[in-house]
Design an enzyme around this catalytic site. Structure first.
Site, PDB file in Angstrom:
ATOM      1  N   GLY A 133      -4.558  -4.203  -3.784  1.00  0.00           N
ATOM      2  CA  GLY A 133      -5.539  -3.152  -4.052  1.00  0.00           C
ATOM      3  C   GLY A 133      -4.745  -1.927  -4.455  1.00  0.00           C
ATOM      4  CG  HIS A 134      -2.006  -2.003  -7.006  1.00  0.00           C
ATOM      5  ND1 HIS A 134      -1.107  -2.572  -7.883  1.00  0.00           N
ATOM      6  CD2 HIS A 134      -1.713  -2.525  -5.792  1.00  0.00           C
ATOM      7  CE1 HIS A 134      -0.322  -3.410  -7.216  1.00  0.00           C
ATOM      8  NE2 HIS A 134      -0.676  -3.406  -5.943  1.00  0.00           N
TER       9      HIS A 134
ATOM     10  CB  VAL B 116       2.206  16.477  -2.447  1.00  0.00           C
ATOM     11  CG1 VAL B 116       3.692  16.633  -2.160  1.00  0.00           C
ATOM     12  CG2 VAL B 116       1.889  16.984  -3.857  1.00  0.00           C
ATOM     13  N   GLY B 117      -0.316  13.882  -2.861  1.00  0.00           N
ATOM     14  CA  GLY B 117      -1.764  13.690  -2.832  1.00  0.00           C
ATOM     15  C   GLY B 117      -2.116  12.489  -3.684  1.00  0.00           C
TER      16      GLY B 117
ATOM     17  CB  THR C  42      -9.654  -6.211   3.695  1.00  0.00           C
ATOM     18  OG1 THR C  42      -8.569  -5.419   4.203  1.00  0.00           O
ATOM     19  CG2 THR C  42      -9.104  -7.416   2.960  1.00  0.00           C
TER      20      THR C  42
ATOM     21  N   GLY D  12       1.527   3.003  -2.561  1.00  0.00           N
ATOM     22  CA  GLY D  12       1.052   3.924  -3.606  1.00  0.00           C
ATOM     23  C   GLY D  12       1.545   3.489  -4.976  1.00  0.00           C
ATOM     24  CE  LYS D  13       2.377  -2.388  -4.358  1.00  0.00           C
ATOM     25  NZ  LYS D  13       2.116  -2.004  -2.950  1.00  0.00           N
TER      26      LYS D  13
ATOM     27  CG  ASP E 249      -0.354  14.332   1.109  1.00  0.00           C
ATOM     28  OD1 ASP E 249       0.400  13.473   0.598  1.00  0.00           O
ATOM     29  OD2 ASP E 249      -1.567  14.125   1.326  1.00  0.00           O
TER      30      ASP E 249
ATOM     31  NE  ARG F 157       5.650 -30.799  -7.494  1.00  0.00           N
ATOM     32  CZ  ARG F 157       6.568 -31.641  -7.028  1.00  0.00           C
ATOM     33  NH1 ARG F 157       7.467 -32.140  -7.827  1.00  0.00           N
ATOM     34  NH2 ARG F 157       6.558 -31.979  -5.745  1.00  0.00           N
TER      35      ARG F 157
ATOM     36  CD  GLN G  74       0.766  -8.803  -2.585  1.00  0.00           C
ATOM     37  OE1 GLN G  74       1.412  -9.453  -3.383  1.00  0.00           O
ATOM     38  NE2 GLN G  74      -0.483  -8.466  -2.845  1.00  0.00           N
TER      39      GLN G  74
ATOM     40  CG  ASP H  21      -1.881  -1.191   1.211  1.00  0.00           C
ATOM     41  OD1 ASP H  21      -2.202  -1.681   0.114  1.00  0.00           O
ATOM     42  OD2 ASP H  21      -2.260  -1.648   2.301  1.00  0.00           O
TER      43      ASP H  21
HETATM   44  P1  GDP Z   1      -0.763   0.361  -3.536  1.00  0.00           P
HETATM   45  O1  GDP Z   1      -1.341  -0.923  -3.060  1.00  0.00           O
HETATM   46  O2  GDP Z   1       0.707   0.442  -3.304  1.00  0.00           O
HETATM   47  O3  GDP Z   1      -1.127   0.703  -4.953  1.00  0.00           O
HETATM   48  O4  GDP Z   1      -1.398   1.490  -2.619  1.00  0.00           O
HETATM   49  P2  GDP Z   1      -2.948   1.605  -2.178  1.00  0.00           P
HETATM   50  O5  GDP Z   1      -3.731   2.111  -3.334  1.00  0.00           O
HETATM   51  O6  GDP Z   1      -3.422   0.369  -1.515  1.00  0.00           O
HETATM   52  O7  GDP Z   1      -2.833   2.661  -1.014  1.00  0.00           O
HETATM   53  C1  GDP Z   1      -2.335   3.934  -1.226  1.00  0.00           C
HETATM   54  C2  GDP Z   1      -3.422   4.947  -0.837  1.00  0.00           C
HETATM   55  O8  GDP Z   1      -2.850   6.236  -0.732  1.00  0.00           O
HETATM   56  C3  GDP Z   1      -4.499   5.083  -1.901  1.00  0.00           C
HETATM   57  O9  GDP Z   1      -5.713   5.416  -1.269  1.00  0.00           O
HETATM   58  C4  GDP Z   1      -4.001   6.232  -2.753  1.00  0.00           C
HETATM   59  O10 GDP Z   1      -5.049   6.924  -3.429  1.00  0.00           O
HETATM   60  C5  GDP Z   1      -3.375   7.113  -1.719  1.00  0.00           C
HETATM   61  N1  GDP Z   1      -2.237   7.903  -2.143  1.00  0.00           N
HETATM   62  C6  GDP Z   1      -1.251   7.600  -3.044  1.00  0.00           C
HETATM   63  N2  GDP Z   1      -0.318   8.581  -3.058  1.00  0.00           N
HETATM   64  C7  GDP Z   1      -0.707   9.503  -2.153  1.00  0.00           C
HETATM   65  C8  GDP Z   1      -0.145  10.723  -1.675  1.00  0.00           C
HETATM   66  O11 GDP Z   1       0.927  11.150  -2.084  1.00  0.00           O
HETATM   67  N3  GDP Z   1      -0.840  11.386  -0.705  1.00  0.00           N
HETATM   68  C9  GDP Z   1      -2.021  10.933  -0.202  1.00  0.00           C
HETATM   69  N4  GDP Z   1      -2.620  11.655   0.748  1.00  0.00           N
HETATM   70  N5  GDP Z   1      -2.569   9.784  -0.622  1.00  0.00           N
HETATM   71  C10 GDP Z   1      -1.926   9.079  -1.576  1.00  0.00           C
HETATM   72  P1  IMO Z   2      -0.898  -4.152  -2.244  1.00  0.00           P
HETATM   73  O1  IMO Z   2      -0.444  -4.687  -3.581  1.00  0.00           O
HETATM   74  C1  IMO Z   2      -0.955  -4.612   2.080  1.00  0.00           C
HETATM   75  C2  IMO Z   2      -1.042  -8.713   3.655  1.00  0.00           C
HETATM   76  C3  IMO Z   2      -2.286  -9.180   4.355  1.00  0.00           C
HETATM   77  C4  IMO Z   2      -1.707 -10.188   5.320  1.00  0.00           C
HETATM   78  C5  IMO Z   2      -0.583 -10.824   4.506  1.00  0.00           C
HETATM   79  C6  IMO Z   2      -0.960 -12.135   3.848  1.00  0.00           C
HETATM   80  O2  IMO Z   2      -2.202  -3.442  -2.316  1.00  0.00           O
HETATM   81  O3  IMO Z   2       0.182  -3.355  -1.617  1.00  0.00           O
HETATM   82  P2  IMO Z   2      -2.487 -12.793   1.789  1.00  0.00           P
HETATM   83  O4  IMO Z   2      -3.924 -12.470   1.477  1.00  0.00           O
HETATM   84  O5  IMO Z   2      -1.535 -12.297   0.752  1.00  0.00           O
HETATM   85  O6  IMO Z   2      -2.267 -14.235   2.115  1.00  0.00           O
HETATM   86  O7  IMO Z   2      -2.175 -11.986   3.153  1.00  0.00           O
HETATM   87  O8  IMO Z   2      -0.230  -9.866   3.508  1.00  0.00           O
HETATM   88  N1  IMO Z   2      -1.254  -8.177   2.291  1.00  0.00           N
HETATM   89  C7  IMO Z   2      -1.193  -6.878   1.963  1.00  0.00           C
HETATM   90  N2  IMO Z   2      -0.999  -5.788   2.727  1.00  0.00           N
HETATM   91  N3  IMO Z   2      -1.061  -4.471   0.750  1.00  0.00           N
HETATM   92  C8  IMO Z   2      -1.221  -5.555  -0.039  1.00  0.00           C
HETATM   93  O9  IMO Z   2      -1.196  -5.489  -1.383  1.00  0.00           O
HETATM   94  C9  IMO Z   2      -1.327  -6.828   0.569  1.00  0.00           C
HETATM   95  N4  IMO Z   2      -1.520  -8.081   0.106  1.00  0.00           N
HETATM   96  C10 IMO Z   2      -1.447  -8.898   1.164  1.00  0.00           C
HETATM   97  O10 IMO Z   2      -2.923  -8.116   5.014  1.00  0.00           O
HETATM   98  O11 IMO Z   2      -1.114  -9.513   6.396  1.00  0.00           O
HETATM   99 MG    MG Z   3      -2.873  -1.605  -1.807  1.00  0.00          MG
END
Ligand code: GDP
Ligand code: IMO
Ligand code: MG
Length: 420
Positions: A40-41, A410-411, A299, A15-16, A331, A143, A222, A13
């Site tokens: 969840g991206h 920054v957002g 989730t 911010g990929k 930010d 397998r 991840q 999470d």
């Molecule tokens: P990912 O799994 O690495 O793609 O990241 P997620 O989407 O799960 O979580 C990142 C969260 O931060 C999302 O809600 C984005 O919209 C938000 N986000 C990404 N970059 C920024 C930032 O620079 N500032 C803020 N406030 N939110 C951001």
């Molecule tokens: P993104 O790509 C954050 C965490 C789960 C749990 C552990 C194992 O959005 O960054 P799993 O369902 O993979 O067997 O869970 O890994 N986890 C994540 N945490 N971002 C994710 O993906 C994650 N994918 C799995 O919360 O702790």
């Molecule tokens: Mg995510």
């Protein structure tokens, strides 16, 4: 050409999704290399928010190809829902998306097994996303898996049942006695839907693209601290989230890799169980959660929050061979009077900058304190506009890691990105 890799350096999470979307105009192909619907991206533009679980984050750019690599585990039901909710139409997605024949499938029983196994662990549960990830990768390794290429077998239904019989035995052991019919009907319908999409030998496809000078970006899911080998085992996911995983997850030779973009938040978060040395269970942690909207994109669970952990960040940079750092969510730190970075741990009574075998062995944390800033920086679009306190914070991380921070986010919106 070489393939560039973009991946998370923390516990996911980072911010990929946002940054892949921002960088996509510079590439021809975006290819996810591991994970599945546990990811969840989030991507935001034109006032709209999209959360992708399986589809690579380059999908919103018209002339680009997105590839689901062999390293993924794909749930056809999630896939179908995701394509249909993108808002760009199935026909458009079909033109922009290719599926590796060698990617594995998540079956309905994988999700049931994930839930049963987690429940059996009680307080020791991993905090899995319950998307069937662990059981699907277990089957891949043992397998017993089904791959996308198998969908075209004439005896596919029999093949499916031969795989599922082992799952049913395991589920009975967990005391599961539920009905499978509705889950299976939905799954087989989604399988038929998925078969309309183009399947390829993604390894050959990417190699040919690189040879023809096309630019390819590998998108990780991840983060490094959730990697099956290098993360906080057993509180990890079941795939190789690190740069080497891009090679095995796409069929790209190690010598073919180019830049490695490492993404980190200006602080740390973790969702699910497991050690998190810098976790803040106080007002500061709550302020990060509120300001950063730190609730899981898959989730909805509240994310645990804490200060930046430099030993963990340096470890991730080492494992991945990071060439550039991107700092996200700067930010969110606006308004803190003091900001801290953990520079070392105390273990066995001594100061250590290396990660111990088990993070629970850490006895103390040694912090550097920085002065905060109070201005809202979400409107900043150039380096010069950023407050000097933030520049000091960034300069310290660059000095300590030896890697330049070339993007500061920054957002959440696409546009809220400062490219240095
Ligand atoms: P990912 O799994 O690495 O793609 O990241 P997620 O989407 O799960 O979580 C990142 C969260 O931060 C999302 O809600 C984005 O919209 C938000 N986000 C990404 N970059 C920024 C930032 O620079 N500032 C803020 N406030 N939110 C951001
Ligand atoms: P993104 O790509 C954050 C965490 C789960 C749990 C552990 C194992 O959005 O960054 P799993 O369902 O993979 O067997 O869970 O890994 N986890 C994540 N945490 N971002 C994710 O993906 C994650 N994918 C799995 O919360 O702790
Ligand atoms: Mg995510």
């Amino acid at each position: 050409m070489n393939i560039d890799i973009l991946l998370g350096l923390q516990w996911g999470d980072e911010g990929k999704g946002k940054i892949v979307d921002v960088l996509t105009p510079d590439y021809d192909i975006v290819a996810r290399f591991q994970g599945g619907p546990n990811a969840g991206h989030t991507i935001e533009f034109h006032g709209e928010k999209h959360v992708l679980h399986l589809i690579p984050s380059g999908i919103f750019h018209g002339d680009k190809i997105n590839v689901i690599g062999n390293g993924l585990v794909v749930d056809p039901v999630v896939f179908r829902n995701e394509v249909e909710s993108l808002g760009i139409g199935t026909a458009t997605v079909r033109k922009r998306l290719l599926l590796s024949l060698k990617a594995h499938l998540i079956m309905p029983t994988h999700k049931l097994l994930d839930a049963a196994h987690e429940a059996s662990l009680g307080d020791a549960r991993i905090g899995s996303t319950l998307r069937g990830i662990g059981p699907a990768y277990t089957d891949k390794a043992s397998r017993n898996g089904i791959r996308i290429g198998d969908l075209f077998r004439k005896d596919f239904r029999d093949f499916y049942h031969s795989r599922v019989s082992e799952h049913m035995r395991l589920l009975q052991g967990y005391g599961y006695s539920g009905e499978m019919k509705d889950l299976e009907d939905e799954w087989f319908e989604a399988v038929e839907y998925m078969k309309q999409f183009t399947t390829v030998n993604a390894d050959y496809y990417i190699e040919t693209a690189l040879r023809n000078g096309r630019r390819v970006l590998a998108e990780g899911a991840q983060g490094t601290m959730l990697d099956i080998d290098f993360g906080t085992y057993p509180f990890v996911t079941s795939s190789s989230t690190v740069a080497a995983g891009a090679c095995t997850g796409l069929g790209v030779a190690p010598g073919r890799t180019g830049e490695v973009f490492g993404i980190f938040k200006a602080y740390c978060t973790r969702v699910g169980s497991g050690p998190f040395p810098t976790e803040l269970e106080d007002a500061n942690g709550q302020m990060m959660r509120d300001r950063g909207n730190e609730y899981g994109a898959t989730t909805g669970r509240p994310r645990r929050c804490g200060w930046l952990d430099l030993p963990a960040l340096k470890y991730a940079i080492m494992i991945n061979g990071v060439t550039r750092l991107f700092m996200m969510k700067a930010d969110v730190l606006s308004g803190f009077s003091e900001i801290k970075i953990c520079k070392s741990y105390t273990t066995g009574g001594r100061e250590q900058t290396e990660l111990p075998y088990c993070l629970y062995e850490i006895e103390g944390l040694n912090y550097v304190t920085f002065k905060g800033w109070h201005s809202d920086i979400t409107g900043c679009r150039s380096w010069d506009e950023l407050p000097p306190e933030l520049k000091d914070y960034i300069a310290y991380i660059e000095r300590e890691t030896g890697i330049p921070i070339t993007i500061v986010s920054v957002g959440p919106d696409r546009s809220a990105t400062i490219n240095r």
